[in-house]
Enzyme design. Structure first.
Site, PDB file in Angstrom:
ATOM      1  N   ARG A 162      66.619  60.872   7.921  1.00 17.88           N
ATOM      2  CA  ARG A 162      67.805  59.984   7.961  1.00 17.88           C
ATOM      3  C   ARG A 162      69.117  60.757   7.796  1.00 17.88           C
ATOM      4  NH1 ARG A 162      64.067  58.449   9.331  1.00 17.88           N
ATOM      5  NH2 ARG A 162      62.799  56.727   8.640  1.00 17.88           N
ATOM      6  N   CYS A 168      67.041  49.264   5.330  1.00 13.43           N
ATOM      7  CA  CYS A 168      66.800  49.834   3.994  1.00 13.43           C
ATOM      8  C   CYS A 168      68.108  50.389   3.431  1.00 13.43           C
ATOM      9  CB  CYS A 168      65.744  50.932   4.074  1.00 13.43           C
ATOM     10  SG  CYS A 168      64.101  50.233   4.343  1.00 13.43           S
ATOM     11  N   GLU A 207      70.948  55.077   1.862  1.00 13.99           N
ATOM     12  CA  GLU A 207      70.688  55.356   3.280  1.00 13.99           C
ATOM     13  C   GLU A 207      71.844  54.792   4.112  1.00 13.99           C
ATOM     14  OE1 GLU A 207      66.718  54.759   4.753  1.00 13.99           O
ATOM     15  OE2 GLU A 207      67.450  54.171   6.730  1.00 13.99           O
TER      16      GLU A 207
HETATM   17  C1  LIG Z   1      66.883  44.866  10.227  1.00 11.11           C
HETATM   18  C2  LIG Z   1      67.127  46.353  10.210  1.00 11.11           C
HETATM   19  C3  LIG Z   1      66.062  47.222  10.231  1.00 11.11           C
HETATM   20  C4  LIG Z   1      66.291  48.604  10.203  1.00 11.11           C
HETATM   21  N1  LIG Z   1      65.200  49.432  10.233  1.00 11.11           N
HETATM   22  C5  LIG Z   1      65.404  50.770  10.267  1.00 11.11           C
HETATM   23  C6  LIG Z   1      64.283  51.659  10.334  1.00 11.11           C
HETATM   24  O1  LIG Z   1      63.115  51.255  10.365  1.00 11.11           O
HETATM   25  N2  LIG Z   1      64.529  52.992  10.386  1.00 11.11           N
HETATM   26  C7  LIG Z   1      65.804  53.491  10.367  1.00 11.11           C
HETATM   27  O2  LIG Z   1      65.973  54.714  10.446  1.00 11.11           O
HETATM   28  N3  LIG Z   1      66.873  52.672  10.281  1.00 11.11           N
HETATM   29  C8  LIG Z   1      66.714  51.327  10.227  1.00 11.11           C
HETATM   30  N4  LIG Z   1      67.792  50.495  10.144  1.00 11.11           N
HETATM   31  C9  LIG Z   1      69.156  51.063  10.002  1.00 11.11           C
HETATM   32  C10 LIG Z   1      69.928  51.242  11.329  1.00 11.11           C
HETATM   33  O3  LIG Z   1      69.472  50.328  12.299  1.00 11.11           O
HETATM   34  C11 LIG Z   1      69.819  52.665  11.861  1.00 11.11           C
HETATM   35  O4  LIG Z   1      70.339  53.585  10.943  1.00 11.11           O
HETATM   36  C12 LIG Z   1      70.543  52.795  13.211  1.00 11.11           C
HETATM   37  O5  LIG Z   1      70.114  53.978  13.836  1.00 11.11           O
HETATM   38  C13 LIG Z   1      72.071  52.817  13.070  1.00 11.11           C
HETATM   39  O6  LIG Z   1      72.618  52.739  14.371  1.00 11.11           O
HETATM   40  P1  LIG Z   1      74.007  52.006  14.652  1.00 11.11           P
HETATM   41  O7  LIG Z   1      74.348  52.202  16.068  1.00 11.11           O
HETATM   42  O8  LIG Z   1      73.984  50.624  14.160  1.00 11.11           O
HETATM   43  O9  LIG Z   1      74.964  52.903  13.752  1.00 11.11           O
HETATM   44  P2  LIG Z   1      76.196  52.415  12.865  1.00 11.11           P
HETATM   45  O10 LIG Z   1      75.676  51.628  11.716  1.00 11.11           O
HETATM   46  O11 LIG Z   1      77.249  51.804  13.694  1.00 11.11           O
HETATM   47  O12 LIG Z   1      76.720  53.824  12.337  1.00 11.11           O
HETATM   48  C14 LIG Z   1      75.887  54.637  11.518  1.00 11.11           C
HETATM   49  C15 LIG Z   1      76.451  56.064  11.554  1.00 11.11           C
HETATM   50  O13 LIG Z   1      76.281  56.591  12.862  1.00 11.11           O
HETATM   51  C16 LIG Z   1      77.545  57.052  13.352  1.00 11.11           C
HETATM   52  N5  LIG Z   1      77.564  56.850  14.813  1.00 11.11           N
HETATM   53  C17 LIG Z   1      77.297  55.715  15.501  1.00 11.11           C
HETATM   54  N6  LIG Z   1      77.402  55.956  16.838  1.00 11.11           N
HETATM   55  C18 LIG Z   1      77.756  57.260  16.969  1.00 11.11           C
HETATM   56  C19 LIG Z   1      78.038  58.103  18.093  1.00 11.11           C
HETATM   57  N7  LIG Z   1      77.982  57.672  19.346  1.00 11.11           N
HETATM   58  N8  LIG Z   1      78.366  59.392  17.844  1.00 11.11           N
HETATM   59  C20 LIG Z   1      78.431  59.877  16.579  1.00 11.11           C
HETATM   60  N9  LIG Z   1      78.189  59.126  15.477  1.00 11.11           N
HETATM   61  C21 LIG Z   1      77.850  57.829  15.681  1.00 11.11           C
HETATM   62  C22 LIG Z   1      78.580  56.209  12.628  1.00 11.11           C
HETATM   63  O14 LIG Z   1      79.842  56.864  12.576  1.00 11.11           O
HETATM   64  C23 LIG Z   1      77.947  56.136  11.249  1.00 11.11           C
HETATM   65  O15 LIG Z   1      78.187  57.347  10.586  1.00 11.11           O
HETATM   66  C24 LIG Z   1      67.606  49.112  10.155  1.00 11.11           C
HETATM   67  C25 LIG Z   1      68.686  48.223  10.130  1.00 11.11           C
HETATM   68  C26 LIG Z   1      68.456  46.848  10.160  1.00 11.11           C
HETATM   69  C27 LIG Z   1      69.636  45.909  10.157  1.00 11.11           C
END
Ligand SMILES: Cc1cc2nc3c(=O)[nH]c(=O)nc-3n(C[C@H](O)[C@H](O)[C@H](O)COP(=O)(O)OP(=O)(O)OC[C@H]3O[C@@H](n4cnc5c(N)ncnc54)[C@H](O)[C@@H]3O)c2cc1C
Length: 308
Positions: free
Chosen positions: A170, A219, A289
């Protein structure tokens, strides 16, 4: 942020005063003063170059599924809105960073490509998944990542394969203002029915173990080595603990849910209480996380061209 936009920024599609409740899955935070949504890589590059030139900090938003936002954010926020095209070459699939993460995993399954089944229930964008090295069931993004393309804080475009040490549990090295534009995964040929069955099984598992009907950010804490954060929280008797409308889910200890009108501050306080109770009960210090966004926070001192 200057009162008037630098010319190079005003040509990038943008909106003002967008509530973070609409931009994040947890549904908390104040106003996003400037939301930039480039529709092409060239526009994104123009944005980053202009910020670097003007000495302006910015943040990058994906699907907002791993964020707790506190209050308003005045610095520009960039959320890519690139054409949703997937490119297949043999066993490789390339997706733009703004592509839906679950949609990519489902498209791979449909094409009979195996390797992204673990991703089929993880929301957010492809860029967020690479940045977070998202994973589940013992698999993570770096296992399938062949190459990725990103902009440096100065706006230079780089394409590279992952190297040892760049992606960990992560966490990735992409925290210094690099903007991911696209990612290429290398998958394996598989039996479409078996892949689909695995996808369905994973999604069903989530449906029964996670509080998906309430707003959440997945999480909240990382699993400490060899331990489950959810179990530690459960054993400390914290399920159902509330601060305002922020609650430790009765279904899953490592999920904090928004029961309606919670604020980012409520979640922060709840996280602190959970952390303190788990430390006292188990002697284990939980690490967040989720990312905490707040104006001028320690993680965001507003360095030129560096998202905070
Ligand atoms: C119901 C649910 C279940 C989940 N289950 C999991 C799981 O099983 N495993 C897991 O790992 N995570 C899980 N997550 C957490 C989350 O979905 C992940 O961390 C996901 O990869 C975040 O992606 P995002 O686009 O929403 O990022 P955001 O939340 O928008 O951003 C997260 C970070 O990524 C950066 N970022 C986003 N896009 C870019 C880009 N293009 N370039 C550079 N940096 C960028 C942002 O600046 C920030 O630092 C879950 C979340 C939910 C709501």
């Amino acid at each position: 942020m200057p009162r008037s936009l630098p010319d190079a920024l005003s040509t990038v599609p943008h909106r003002t005063d967008v509530p973070f409740s609409r931009l994040t899955t947890l549904g908390v935070g104040g106003i996003c003063r400037w939301l930039f949504e480039p529709v092409s890589e060239a526009q994104a590059q123009g944005f980053v170059r202009a910020c670097a030139r003007e000495g302006m900090a910015f943040r990058i938003l994906g699907g907002g599924s791993n964020l707790v936002v506190l209050g308003d954010i005045q610095v520009p926020v960039l959320r890519l809105d690139l054409p949703r095209e997937l490119r297949r070459e043999g066993l490789e699939l390339t997706a733009p960073a703004s592509h839906g993460h679950i949609a990519l995993a489902l498209a791979a399954a449909k094409a009979g490509l195996s390797g992204l089944e673990f991703a089929s229930g993880i929301p957010g964008s492809v860029g967020g998944a690479v940045r977070m090295n998202a994973g589940a069931y013992g698999r993570e993004w770096v296992d399938v990542l062949a190459r990725y393309r990103f902009l440096t804080p100065a706006g230079d475009l780089i394409e590279k394969a992952p190297e040892p040490g760049e992606f960990e549990y992560r966490r990735s090295w992409l925290t210094g203002g690099q903007m991911i534009l696209s990612a290429t995964v290398r998958l394996a040929e598989g039996d479409p029915l078996r892949i689909q069955a695995q996808v369905s099984e994973n999604r069903e598992k989530r449906g029964t173990s996670q509080p998906l009907s309430s707003r959440n950010a997945g999480c909240i804490f990382k699993n400490p080595p060899g331990r489950s954060a959810g179990r530690l929280i459960d054993e400390a008797g914290l399920k159902g603990l509330k601060v305002g409308d922020a609650e430790v889910s009765p279904e899953h200890g490592n999920f904090l849910v928004n029961r309606g009108k919670a604020s980012g501050e409520d979640f922060l306080e709840l996280m602190e209480r959970v952390r303190a109770a788990v430390l006292e009960r188990h002697g284990v210090s939980l690490e967040a996380e989720v990312e905490i966004w707040r104006e001028g926070s320690a993680s965001g001192r507003g360095l030129p061209g560096i998202p905070c």
